[in-house]
Enzyme design. Structure first.
Site, PDB file in Angstrom:
ATOM      1  CD  GLU A   1       0.606   5.770  -5.685  1.00 22.99           C
ATOM      2  OE1 GLU A   1      -0.324   5.578  -4.882  1.00 22.99           O
ATOM      3  OE2 GLU A   1       1.735   5.252  -5.545  1.00 22.99           O
TER       4      GLU A   1
ATOM      5  CG  ASP B   1      -1.455   0.173   5.139  1.00 24.07           C
ATOM      6  OD1 ASP B   1      -1.475  -0.578   6.131  1.00 24.07           O
ATOM      7  OD2 ASP B   1      -1.323  -0.241   3.972  1.00 24.07           O
TER       8      ASP B   1
END
Ligand code: 4GW
Ligand code: MN
Length: 349
Positions: A284, A307
């Site tokens: 990432e 999420d």
């Protein structure tokens, strides 16, 4: 009986005239439709008429969120696009989309839900190939897929360190882009497997190279982004730079562009490995470094990577691709910490 004859003779030219007028009107109508389609610059077939509201210059489609970056890349939110127009455009180009996903070790358990929900929501009506990279080919179930869709299982090694499992995705996507994706698909969509599709994800996401806003950082300031901050790392980003914090779990683009991105990230990781440094959030961090200088041509809003551990903000109208809660102790690699066995590594920042 005889009296009918003159009547019929009188009736025939009148009937012929009617037919002629009808044919004339029909051809006139067809010419008008063709002409107006060409003038609108519409390239799709005019066989099916498409009706939609005209865009209104004085009425922005969303006023509560940013829908365009300063480098003119659209940010994709619900309400900003018309999927009928986009689907017609991509159909016309006969676009084929590859969806890559890694299911190494215990993460193979996520494949079933992932594919089943993708069949319902991912690129419905388009040509799709799922590429599942796994070290457990026998654990990948058989699926019945819709027309125009197929699934290819690619056997890959598993790495000892979980960080390598995550990071080596870049290398494997790069290698397969060169070896097979370039021949088989036009676009690649590269995502995490511990996810479920719960609403439409369609061609609106496709572009040269795209990234996704991380659901934990859309409202954070630049200094709060968890970029790699050590100058020794190739993923280093100073505190006064950076546009957005992009998620490692959803990016894509044309095969050529994804090749460039994954090649950069893998090479940067190898340079760091030589120096015995590893960026804070692994792949990432390198992805965020790439996007700082090679700006994405489209950005997906957190609708595309959500999420449920986060509170749902008012502007989030849809949750299209949502993290599956995982039992970290059961699913992740274990390491010994002061004699106690604990699930390793990643947690929410
Ligand atoms: C800690 O023990 C681990 S194991 C962290 C990631 C692991 C892992 C990740 C794995 O064992 N097998 C695997 O296939 N993956 C792939 O990497 C999988 O596609 C997963 O979605 C992706 C990123 O890992 P993650 O989803 O656990 O990362 P976060 O928590 O950031 O979503
Ligand atoms: Mn994940």
């Amino acid at each position: 009986m005889q009296s009918l004859k003159p009547e019929r003779a009188h009736w025939r030219p009148w009937w012929l005239m009617k037919c002629f007028v009808i044919v004339l009107l029909l051809s006139l109508w067809w010419c008008t439709v063709k002409y107006s389609c060409r003038n609108r610059g519409v390239t799709f077939s005019c066989k099916t008429q498409m009706l939609y509201d005209t865009p209104n210059i004085m009425r922005p489609l969303r006023i509560d969120v940013l829908t365009m970056t300063p480098w003119f890349a659209p940010i994709v939110w619900n309400g900003t696009y018309n999927s009928d127009i986009l689907n017609a455009q991509f159909h016309q180009k006969d676009v084929h989309v590859g969806l890559t996903v890694f299911a190494i070790r215990k993460y193979a358990v996520f494949v079933q839900t992932f594919i089943e929900t993708a069949e319902k929501f991912f690129m419905v009506g388009q040509k799709v190939t799922y590429y599942i990279f796994t070290d457990r080919i026998n654990d990948i179930p058989a699926f019945t897929l819709s027309d125009g869709r197929k699934l290819i299982v690619l056997e890959v090694p598993s790495y000892t360190r979980w960080q390598d499992v995550s990071m080596r995705r870049m290398e494997m996507i790069r290698d397969q882009s060169r070896q097979r994706f370039i021949r088989e698909v036009d676009y690649l969509v590269c995502v995490d497997v511990d996810m479920r599709f719960s609403d439409e994800v369609g061609v609106e996401i496709l572009s040269g190279i795209f990234g996704t806003l991380h659901p934990g950082f859309y409202s954070a300031s630049r200094e709060q982004f968890t970029y790699e901050r050590r100058p020794q790392s190739t993923a280093y980003i100073p505190t006064d730079e950076g546009d957005f914090y992009y998620a490692g779990g959803f990016f894509g683009g044309t095969v050529e562009e994804v090749y460039r991105l994954t090649n950069f990230c893998h090479n940067a990781m190898m340079v760091d490995k030589e120096k015995q440094i590893e960026a804070i959030w692994h792949d990432e961090s390198y992805l965020n470094k790439y996007f700082l200088y090679e700006k994405p041509t489209k950005i997906l809003s957190p609708e595309y990577l959500w999420d449920n551990n986060f509170q749902t903000p008012g502007f989030l109208k849809r949750k299209r691709f949502v993290a599956v809660p995982k039992n970290h102790n059961a699913i992740r690699y274990r390491r010994e910490l002061m004699g106690v066995s604990v699930a390793s590594g990643k947690f929410h920042r």
